[in-house]
Scaffold this motif. Structure first.
Motif, mmCIF file in Angstrom:
data_model
loop_
_atom_site.group_PDB
_atom_site.id
_atom_site.type_symbol
_atom_site.label_atom_id
_atom_site.label_comp_id
_atom_site.label_asym_id
_atom_site.label_seq_id
_atom_site.Cartn_x
_atom_site.Cartn_y
_atom_site.Cartn_z
ATOM 1 N N HIS A 210 0.753 -1.107 0.109
ATOM 2 C CA HIS A 210 -0.165 0.047 -0.050
ATOM 3 C C HIS A 210 0.856 1.131 0.173
ATOM 4 O O HIS A 210 0.635 2.148 -0.636
ATOM 5 C CB HIS A 210 -0.730 -0.111 1.200
ATOM 6 N N VAL A 229 -4.895 -4.150 10.478
ATOM 7 C CA VAL A 229 -4.306 -4.070 9.297
ATOM 8 C C VAL A 229 -4.052 -2.763 8.390
ATOM 9 O O VAL A 229 -3.703 -2.943 7.334
ATOM 10 C CB VAL A 229 -4.829 -5.391 8.206
ATOM 11 N N LEU A 232 -4.498 -2.509 4.159
ATOM 12 C CA LEU A 232 -4.367 -3.620 3.486
ATOM 13 C C LEU A 232 -5.983 -3.791 2.980
ATOM 14 O O LEU A 232 -5.883 -4.443 2.018
ATOM 15 C CB LEU A 232 -3.866 -4.623 4.278
ATOM 16 N N LEU A 233 -6.988 -3.580 3.604
ATOM 17 C CA LEU A 233 -8.100 -3.563 3.327
ATOM 18 C C LEU A 233 -8.888 -2.195 3.316
ATOM 19 O O LEU A 233 -9.015 -1.755 4.515
ATOM 20 C CB LEU A 233 -8.986 -4.728 3.923
ATOM 21 N N GLN A 238 -12.808 -6.845 -0.560
ATOM 22 C CA GLN A 238 -11.291 -7.395 -0.950
ATOM 23 C C GLN A 238 -11.138 -8.551 -0.105
ATOM 24 O O GLN A 238 -9.890 -9.241 -0.656
ATOM 25 C CB GLN A 238 -10.457 -6.247 -0.328
ATOM 26 N N PRO A 242 -9.057 -10.994 -2.875
ATOM 27 C CA PRO A 242 -7.835 -10.266 -2.479
ATOM 28 C C PRO A 242 -6.884 -9.866 -3.167
ATOM 29 O O PRO A 242 -5.966 -9.358 -2.816
ATOM 30 C CB PRO A 242 -7.433 -11.460 -1.510
ATOM 31 N N ASN A 245 -6.846 -4.398 -5.377
ATOM 32 C CA ASN A 245 -6.301 -3.348 -4.478
ATOM 33 C C ASN A 245 -7.078 -2.192 -4.480
ATOM 34 O O ASN A 245 -8.001 -1.863 -5.285
ATOM 35 C CB ASN A 245 -4.764 -3.136 -5.094
ATOM 36 N N CYS A 249 -2.769 1.966 -3.440
ATOM 37 C CA CYS A 249 -1.888 1.113 -3.247
ATOM 38 C C CYS A 249 -0.836 1.580 -4.149
ATOM 39 O O CYS A 249 -1.005 1.731 -5.333
ATOM 40 C CB CYS A 249 -2.224 -0.347 -3.493
ATOM 41 N N ARG A 259 -1.554 -8.595 1.337
ATOM 42 C CA ARG A 259 -3.009 -8.826 1.812
ATOM 43 C C ARG A 259 -3.213 -10.334 2.066
ATOM 44 O O ARG A 259 -3.625 -10.735 2.951
ATOM 45 C CB ARG A 259 -3.726 -8.342 0.800
ATOM 46 N N ARG A 260 -2.833 -11.105 1.210
ATOM 47 C CA ARG A 260 -2.928 -12.648 1.125
ATOM 48 C C ARG A 260 -2.037 -13.193 2.399
ATOM 49 O O ARG A 260 -2.940 -14.264 2.881
ATOM 50 C CB ARG A 260 -2.643 -13.294 -0.173
#
Length: 318
Positions: A210, A229, A232-233, A238, A242, A245, A249, A259-260
């Protein structure tokens, strides 16, 4: 726009209070998360609306909020929102904003001098604004006793070392000058990289993409687990997709990997996922589903009930 409010839960020996600076419709849904098709939002309207999506206007609903943690005798703020009186010409929603964030903190029993640690998960303007407040001498740290934990990679990227985010946005220079540099000059900033342990319950870990220094905060106390997080989300869609983005980002491929990785660990270790901008309950469990993920139970924060969302519909091929 809803009024500022606070909500709280306890995880192990850590008390978590959610302080909402602002919440409401923000930008068109597919501008916020461009890779998620219109039908994904529509197929999940029954649970995305009204907390995460306003379908009539097709606007993503977000919250600007700070998570206050009381852990091991210290008071810790995770991100500090937009702030007041900021020059943000590239962000009309944040430009010259005025709000009562410090008043909401005070009503939660938190005075500026009570804060021991401020965590900036990254250095975008909606995460650092209340790092500082205006004074006759200029911007000064809002929390005079606090240690500010800042990812070193972000301080370099968004600071003069990398010419204020490669010079892509004037707002990046303004954000650094009013919300970061005063803390650095005051000697209250700690730059870290890789990982940083705050106490026996809390650890910061890098999760770049990000921004170069984006990080997550892991909480492990007793049998409870959570991961804050940051960005990331931006939307729960998302979790269903996932690989998609947000428009903010900077390194899309790295953001997907981070993220994953964080979602996989959250599902496997039953960590509560606490993003920076979700409305509604603001946090949820995630589960593995095939090669992807599904939403589990939402968290309970004060007047927000714990609930299991209806079966979400992932995009094809997710």
């Amino acid at each position: 726009m809803k009024t500022e409010k606070r909500q709280g839960i306890v995880l192990g020996e850590v008390e978590v209070t959610r302080v909402i600076e602002w919440r409401g419709p923000f930008v068109p849904a597919r501008d916020l998360v461009p890779g998620v098709a219109a039908e994904v939002w529509k197929d999940n309207e029954d649970w995305l609306s009204p907390d995460h999506w306003e379908p009539d206007a097709d606007l993503a609903v977000v919250a600007l909020q700070t998570w206050v943690l009381r852990s091991a005798g210290k008071t810790i703020l995770v991100d500090t929102g937009v702030g007041n009186g900021r020059e943000r010409p590239g962000s009309p929603q944040f430009h010259h904003r005025q709000g009562d964030f410090l008043g909401v903190l005070a009503r939660a029993g938190i005075r500026p001098e009570d804060v021991d640690i401020v965590v900036n998960t990254h250095l975008h303007g909606d995460h650092v604004g209340w790092n500082t407040v205006a004074s006759d001498e200029g911007w000064r740290p809002a929390f005079p006793r606090a240690q500010y934990l800042v990812p070193a990679a972000d301080e370099h990227h968004f600071g003069p070392g990398n010419a204020y985010g490669n010079g892509l946005r004037e707002d990046d220079r303004l954000i650094y000058e009013d919300s970061i540099a005063p803390v650095l000059r005051a000697g209250q900033m700690v730059l870290w990289d890789g990982a940083h342990r705050i106490d026996e319950h809390l650890t910061l870990e890098s999760a770049p993409g990000h921004t170069p220094g984006s990080c997550v905060l892991r909480l492990a106390s007793g049998s409870d687990r959570a991961v804050f997080v940051g960005d990331l989300l931006h939307s729960p869609v998302q979790i269903l997709a996932p690989s998609c983005n947000s428009c903010f980002c900077l390194d899309p491929e790295q953001a997907v990997r981070s993220r994953r990785r964080i979602l996989e660990r959250a599902a496997d270790e039953k960590e509560l996922v606490v993003p920076a901008h979700f409305g509604g309950a603001g946090a949820m469990e995630v589960q593995r589903k095939g090669q992807g993920f599904a939403l589990g139970r939402w968290a309970a924060h004060g007047d927000t009930p714990t609930a299991t969302p209806p079966e979400a519909t992932p995009p094809e091929g997710a």
